[in-house]
Design an enzyme around this catalytic site. Structure first.
Site, PDB file in Angstrom:
ATOM      1  N   ALA A  45      63.323  -5.193 -51.134  1.00 13.72           N
ATOM      2  CA  ALA A  45      63.007  -3.762 -51.227  1.00 13.72           C
ATOM      3  C   ALA A  45      61.534  -3.539 -50.920  1.00 13.72           C
ATOM      4  CB  ALA A  45      63.329  -3.236 -52.617  1.00 13.72           C
ATOM      5  N   SER A  75      59.477   0.079 -46.403  1.00 12.50           N
ATOM      6  CA  SER A  75      58.068   0.383 -46.100  1.00 12.50           C
ATOM      7  C   SER A  75      57.758   0.187 -44.620  1.00 12.50           C
ATOM      8  CB  SER A  75      57.146  -0.518 -46.930  1.00 12.50           C
ATOM      9  OG  SER A  75      57.510  -0.442 -48.279  1.00 12.50           O
ATOM     10  N   CYS A  89      62.405   4.747 -57.357  1.00  9.02           N
ATOM     11  CA  CYS A  89      61.818   3.536 -56.753  1.00  9.02           C
ATOM     12  C   CYS A  89      60.661   2.936 -57.572  1.00  9.02           C
ATOM     13  CB  CYS A  89      61.322   3.883 -55.358  1.00  9.02           C
ATOM     14  SG  CYS A  89      60.556   2.484 -54.543  1.00  9.02           S
ATOM     15  N   GLU A 146      50.052   1.358 -49.423  1.00  9.04           N
ATOM     16  CA  GLU A 146      50.050   0.666 -48.123  1.00  9.04           C
ATOM     17  C   GLU A 146      49.895   1.672 -46.977  1.00  9.04           C
ATOM     18  OE1 GLU A 146      52.967  -3.052 -49.426  1.00  9.04           O
ATOM     19  OE2 GLU A 146      53.782  -1.423 -48.230  1.00  9.04           O
ATOM     20  N   GLU A 156      61.598  -3.746 -46.625  1.00  7.93           N
ATOM     21  CA  GLU A 156      62.599  -3.168 -45.713  1.00  7.93           C
ATOM     22  C   GLU A 156      62.330  -1.685 -45.451  1.00  7.93           C
ATOM     23  OE1 GLU A 156      64.884  -4.381 -43.826  1.00  7.93           O
ATOM     24  OE2 GLU A 156      65.092  -6.433 -44.522  1.00  7.93           O
TER      25      GLU A 156
HETATM   26  C1  HEM Z   1      58.529   3.823 -48.276  1.00  2.08           C
HETATM   27  C2  HEM Z   1      59.056   2.786 -48.886  1.00  2.08           C
HETATM   28  C3  HEM Z   1      60.176   2.855 -49.869  1.00  2.08           C
HETATM   29  C4  HEM Z   1      61.189   3.766 -49.985  1.00  2.08           C
HETATM   30  C5  HEM Z   1      61.454   4.990 -49.102  1.00  2.08           C
HETATM   31  C6  HEM Z   1      61.998   3.364 -51.114  1.00  2.08           C
HETATM   32  C7  HEM Z   1      63.112   4.067 -51.577  1.00  2.08           C
HETATM   33  C8  HEM Z   1      63.836   3.751 -52.709  1.00  2.08           C
HETATM   34  C9  HEM Z   1      64.946   4.531 -53.230  1.00  2.08           C
HETATM   35  C10 HEM Z   1      65.494   5.811 -52.589  1.00  2.08           C
HETATM   36  C11 HEM Z   1      65.397   3.923 -54.354  1.00  2.08           C
HETATM   37  C12 HEM Z   1      66.518   4.414 -55.282  1.00  2.08           C
HETATM   38  C13 HEM Z   1      67.896   4.117 -54.781  1.00  2.08           C
HETATM   39  C14 HEM Z   1      68.948   4.845 -55.588  1.00  2.08           C
HETATM   40  O1  HEM Z   1      68.636   5.711 -56.392  1.00  2.08           O
HETATM   41  O2  HEM Z   1      70.161   4.547 -55.430  1.00  2.08           O
HETATM   42  C15 HEM Z   1      64.581   2.734 -54.560  1.00  2.08           C
HETATM   43  C16 HEM Z   1      64.747   1.850 -55.607  1.00  2.08           C
HETATM   44  C17 HEM Z   1      63.986   0.709 -55.745  1.00  2.08           C
HETATM   45  N1  HEM Z   1      62.900   0.331 -54.977  1.00  2.08           N
HETATM   46 FE1  HEM Z   1      62.132   1.323 -53.374  1.00  2.08          FE
HETATM   47  N2  HEM Z   1      61.480   2.226 -51.672  1.00  2.08           N
HETATM   48  C18 HEM Z   1      60.357   1.878 -50.942  1.00  2.08           C
HETATM   49  C19 HEM Z   1      59.522   0.813 -51.194  1.00  2.08           C
HETATM   50  C20 HEM Z   1      59.666  -0.081 -52.215  1.00  2.08           C
HETATM   51  C21 HEM Z   1      58.764  -1.165 -52.515  1.00  2.08           C
HETATM   52  C22 HEM Z   1      57.442  -1.434 -51.788  1.00  2.08           C
HETATM   53  C23 HEM Z   1      59.319  -1.863 -53.579  1.00  2.08           C
HETATM   54  C24 HEM Z   1      58.820  -3.078 -54.339  1.00  2.08           C
HETATM   55  C25 HEM Z   1      57.691  -3.611 -54.313  1.00  2.08           C
HETATM   56  C26 HEM Z   1      60.536  -1.191 -53.959  1.00  2.08           C
HETATM   57  C27 HEM Z   1      61.352  -1.581 -54.998  1.00  2.08           C
HETATM   58  C28 HEM Z   1      62.432  -0.860 -55.463  1.00  2.08           C
HETATM   59  C29 HEM Z   1      63.236  -1.280 -56.609  1.00  2.08           C
HETATM   60  C30 HEM Z   1      63.051  -2.539 -57.443  1.00  2.08           C
HETATM   61  C31 HEM Z   1      64.215  -0.299 -56.784  1.00  2.08           C
HETATM   62  C32 HEM Z   1      65.309  -0.264 -57.849  1.00  2.08           C
HETATM   63  C33 HEM Z   1      64.882   0.562 -59.032  1.00  2.08           C
HETATM   64  C34 HEM Z   1      65.961   0.711 -60.089  1.00  2.08           C
HETATM   65  O3  HEM Z   1      67.136   0.425 -59.829  1.00  2.08           O
HETATM   66  O4  HEM Z   1      65.610   1.097 -61.226  1.00  2.08           O
HETATM   67  N3  HEM Z   1      60.715  -0.120 -53.106  1.00  2.08           N
HETATM   68  N4  HEM Z   1      63.638   2.657 -53.546  1.00  2.08           N
END
Ligand code: HEM
Length: 393
Positions: free
Chosen positions: A237, A242, A345, A354, A240
């Site tokens: 995450a 970012s 997220c 970043e 992918e």
């Molecule tokens: C622009 C970049 C990013 C976008 C657009 C994004 C978007 C999202 C979204 C939409 C979700 C929620 C999915 C859902 O509700 O079903 C999510 C969850 C998550 N993201 Fe990101 N993400 C980004 C970057 C990152 C980065 C840099 C990390 C880690 C270093 C990360 C780690 C996570 C994790 C661990 C979750 C799960 C949270 C949970 O289930 O409580 N993401 N992300």
């Protein structure tokens, strides 16, 4: 509920899904998206409400679980320990332990390293024309997440390959080959991290893996499987989305033109929010209903799914003036690109940092940056990212 039909692998839709979203949003309440066989929310208010509604969740109701196909076992074993696929109380426990280790102080501490990384990548740009996606947009997040976790940076190409194979499982164009590749990648990734975590247990370091090992909440710790599942989730995450948030952003700026004021210290936060709103890298997530409920005129049975169109919600004219226009001077409102509610997220502050660093450095160092070929999005819905971004500087 009005039925809409649109294949998620139709090339015209993949290149520009927004006209379909606009048509679907014309209908109040939910639409039935025939190709996915489920109701879908396209308007902002509906997406926002369902993300926060605890009667819906990401984890499949246990009575619906099917026997694990043996060829997918290693992949499903990783997912079984991912907070992204869990609901309370399991999700609360995992997320709390991760948040103890993944603090805003640790994220902010990456600032100097990200700045130096951006400069060194630009110093090493190949001759024109070249693919900015591989030379810059991919490297910034993947190297940053490796450094943050404490995984050797030389592993970055291998991590990218494992991650791509695993993440392909969530794409509309999934095949049997996708499943075999995902299982193989999950097994190799797990083997690598098992050894690596073991090493960190005996030789702690100043990194996220060490902090995850030590993270403790009321005497509770992450089990070994949870630790490995969490590292894989963060590594995958962590880049992918970012990579493509950055790629889509550069593409938009090159196509629309940019004002240096947007990239200055006072403008950059707004610019990043507008890029994330206007063309986000993740367009759709789904939820399961956990009880029989009436929502927006539709009766859900337990186990029914609903699709939430984050990218459509961001362009809802009911929530944003001239929502189809890219305008980094608009007052920044919370966009839906990072989701909302329990699964909001974890990496949003890191992803924003970043982009806030990488974009100004790129345009300051390469003021003549221009497109060398028309960018194309890859056939990987619900992801929305470019195949390459050919530029000259
Ligand atoms: C622009 C970049 C990013 C976008 C657009 C994004 C978007 C999202 C979204 C939409 C979700 C929620 C999915 C859902 O509700 O079903 C999510 C969850 C998550 N993201 Fe990101 N993400 C980004 C970057 C990152 C980065 C840099 C990390 C880690 C270093 C990360 C780690 C996570 C994790 C661990 C979750 C799960 C949270 C949970 O289930 O409580 N993401 N992300």
């Amino acid at each position: 509920m009005k039925t809409v039909s649109q294949s998620p692998t139709d090339p015209a839709f993949v290149q520009d899904p927004y006209p379909f979203y606009e048509k679907a949003r014309a209908q109040a309440g939910l639409n039935y998206w025939q190709d996915y066989g489920m109701p879908a929310a396209f308007r902002r208010a509906a997406v926002h409400a369902i993300l926060r509604d605890r009667r819906f969740g990401r984890e499949m109701p246990p009575e619906m679980a099917k026997p694990t196909p043996t060829h997918l076992a290693p992949f499903l074993a990783v997912e079984a320990h991912s907070m992204l696929e869990a609901e309370p109380p399991r999700h609360t426990r995992l997320r709390k332990l991760v948040m103890r280790a993944f603090t805003s102080r640790e994220v902010q501490a990456q600032e100097t390293g990200i700045t130096a990384l951006c400069h060194s990548l630009i110093d090493a740009f190949p001759n024109d024309p070249f693919d900015l996606l591989t030379a810059y947009c991919t490297q910034v997040p993947v190297i940053t997440i490796c450094r943050l976790l404490g995984v050797p940076v030389e592993m970055a190409p291998q991590l990218l390959s494992w991650s791509h194979d695993m993440v392909a499982m969530y794409q509309a164009a999934r095949t049997k080959d996708t499943e075999h590749a995902a299982a193989r990648a999950a097994q190799e990734f797990t083997n690598f991290l098992s050894d690596y975590v073991q090493q960190r247990r005996t030789t702690p370091a100043e990194d996220l893996i060490t902090r995850l090992i030590a993270a403790e909440e009321e005497g509770d710790k992450l089990s070994n499987d949870e630790l490995i599942g969490t590292c894989i989730l963060l590594l995958n995450a962590g880049h992918e989305a970012s990579v493509h948030a950055l790629g889509n952003g550069v593409k938009t700026l090159l196509q629309h033109g940019w004002d240096p004021a947007w990239l200055a210290a006072e403008g950059i936060e707004n610019l990043v929010e507008e890029i994330l709103r206007y063309d986000p890298p993740l367009h759709m997530f789904t939820r399961y209903a956990y009880e029989e409920i009436d929502v927006m005129g539709h009766r859900f049975q337990r186990g029914d799914q609903v699709a939430l169109l984050l990218a459509s919600a961001n362009r809802d004219p009911a929530a944003e003036d001239e929502a189809e226009v890219f305008d980094p001077t608009r007052p920044a409102r919370t966009n839906m690109s990072f989701g909302g509610g329990l699964h909001f997220c974890v990496g949003a502050p890191l992803a924003r940092l970043e982009m806030q660093i990488a974009l100004p450095i790129l345009f300051a160092r390469c003021p003549n940056l221009g497109l060398a070929a028309a960018p194309r999005y890859s056939n990987s819905y619900h992801f929305h990212g470019l195949t390459r971004l050919m530029v000259t500087r």
